[in-house]
Motif scaffolding. Sequence first.
Motif, mmCIF file in Angstrom:
data_model
loop_
_atom_site.group_PDB
_atom_site.id
_atom_site.type_symbol
_atom_site.label_atom_id
_atom_site.label_comp_id
_atom_site.label_asym_id
_atom_site.label_seq_id
_atom_site.Cartn_x
_atom_site.Cartn_y
_atom_site.Cartn_z
ATOM 1 N N VAL A 7 0.851 -1.194 0.000
ATOM 2 C CA VAL A 7 0.000 0.000 0.000
ATOM 3 C C VAL A 7 0.889 1.248 0.000
ATOM 4 N N PHE A 8 0.598 2.165 -0.902
ATOM 5 C CA PHE A 8 1.329 3.434 -0.979
ATOM 6 C C PHE A 8 0.379 4.587 -0.669
ATOM 7 N N ILE A 53 -1.313 -1.129 -4.224
ATOM 8 C CA ILE A 53 -2.520 -0.336 -3.950
ATOM 9 C C ILE A 53 -2.061 1.085 -3.626
ATOM 10 N N ILE A 54 -2.494 2.034 -4.431
ATOM 11 C CA ILE A 54 -2.076 3.418 -4.186
ATOM 12 C C ILE A 54 -3.281 4.224 -3.685
ATOM 13 N N ILE A 55 -3.092 4.884 -2.551
ATOM 14 C CA ILE A 55 -4.148 5.727 -1.984
ATOM 15 C C ILE A 55 -3.943 7.132 -2.542
ATOM 16 N N GLU A 118 -10.494 -2.962 2.333
ATOM 17 C CA GLU A 118 -11.217 -3.927 1.486
ATOM 18 C C GLU A 118 -10.294 -4.612 0.489
ATOM 19 N N LEU A 119 -9.385 -3.840 -0.080
ATOM 20 C CA LEU A 119 -8.491 -4.427 -1.092
ATOM 21 C C LEU A 119 -7.438 -5.341 -0.468
ATOM 22 N N VAL A 120 -7.043 -5.055 0.742
ATOM 23 C CA VAL A 120 -6.031 -5.893 1.401
ATOM 24 C C VAL A 120 -6.676 -7.158 1.963
ATOM 25 N N GLY A 121 -7.827 -7.002 2.598
ATOM 26 C CA GLY A 121 -8.497 -8.172 3.184
ATOM 27 C C GLY A 121 -7.764 -8.666 4.412
ATOM 28 N N ASN A 122 -7.892 -9.968 4.655
ATOM 29 C CA ASN A 122 -7.385 -10.527 5.908
ATOM 30 C C ASN A 122 -5.992 -11.137 5.738
#
Length: 290
Positions: A7-8, A53-55, A118-122
Amino acid sequence: MKVRKAVFPAAGLGTRFLPATKAQPKEMLPLVDKPIIQYGVEEAMASGCDQIIIITGRGKQSIEDHFDVSYELETMLEQRKKTDLLHIVRSISDMIHVAYVRQKEALGLGHAVLMARELVGNEPFAVLLADDVIDNPVPALKQMVDVFNQKQCSVIAAQVVEGKMISSYGVFETAPAEGFNGRLFEIKNMVEKPKFEDAPSNLAVIGRYILTPTIFDCLAEIKPGAGGELQLTDGMRLLLKKEKMYGYIYEGRRHDTGDKLGFLKATVEFALKRDDLGAPFREYLKALKL
Ligand code: UTP
């Protein structure tokens, strides 16, 4: 569990780099000829992550364009037989699948990370702050993934910061841990920007994190802290109450490219290392006779 997702958070306002960041993201400022964020994405890939995943936020469109296909540019380069440049341009869009989540308001780094839930999940995931460009043959994140694979706990990057500068960082309170050539420690607590006299160690929190998904519950639970922002540090402090966490003093040279002086130093060092530019640039610098 393996670390597959990176995640960025890139939705910050970049106020330290105004006016350059008024209409363009700081993540797109180039170090020589490559945008800062691409260094981070390449590091994540070289560390085994295959999902990025880029925020993003308002005004960050150029980040999406950068990792997307540019048909017009590719067609033009093809027609003009500029194969080297075509290869460079294609290698960026072919690089990896990138997903984007929009943070509508810059409510803090903790809030930005929570956007990825949501995109990362568990599963465990990495967070990279692109500003911190870390140069090393074995990427800093890869070193941390090695620790995670053995410990299966959250791992936060640490750097020794001597003297009063420690007050500009989050600082670890530590307990000893075995292995990894003395680079590993157990985290007892984290203090945000303490006074020099109050700093619990000379080990600063740096922008590379491997976090277990429990962090999302923690971030959802905490209240806004300093500056009305949801602080990642507060979330991690809550995580500490639930799980063991480790700090790892990575090997590598870090540049704070979100800061003007740090950016200039990084530019000079990266340019000097380049095969195509290093020699003439060195000559130029020598001729300045500073
Ligand atoms: P910084 O503290 O560096 O803030 O954020 P900033 O706004 O980017 O830059 P300055 O200090 O004003 O110059 C640390 C990281 O967290 C992201 C930023 O994009 C940066 O990567 N961030 C921060 C978000 O994604 N959302 C936020 O609400 C805040």
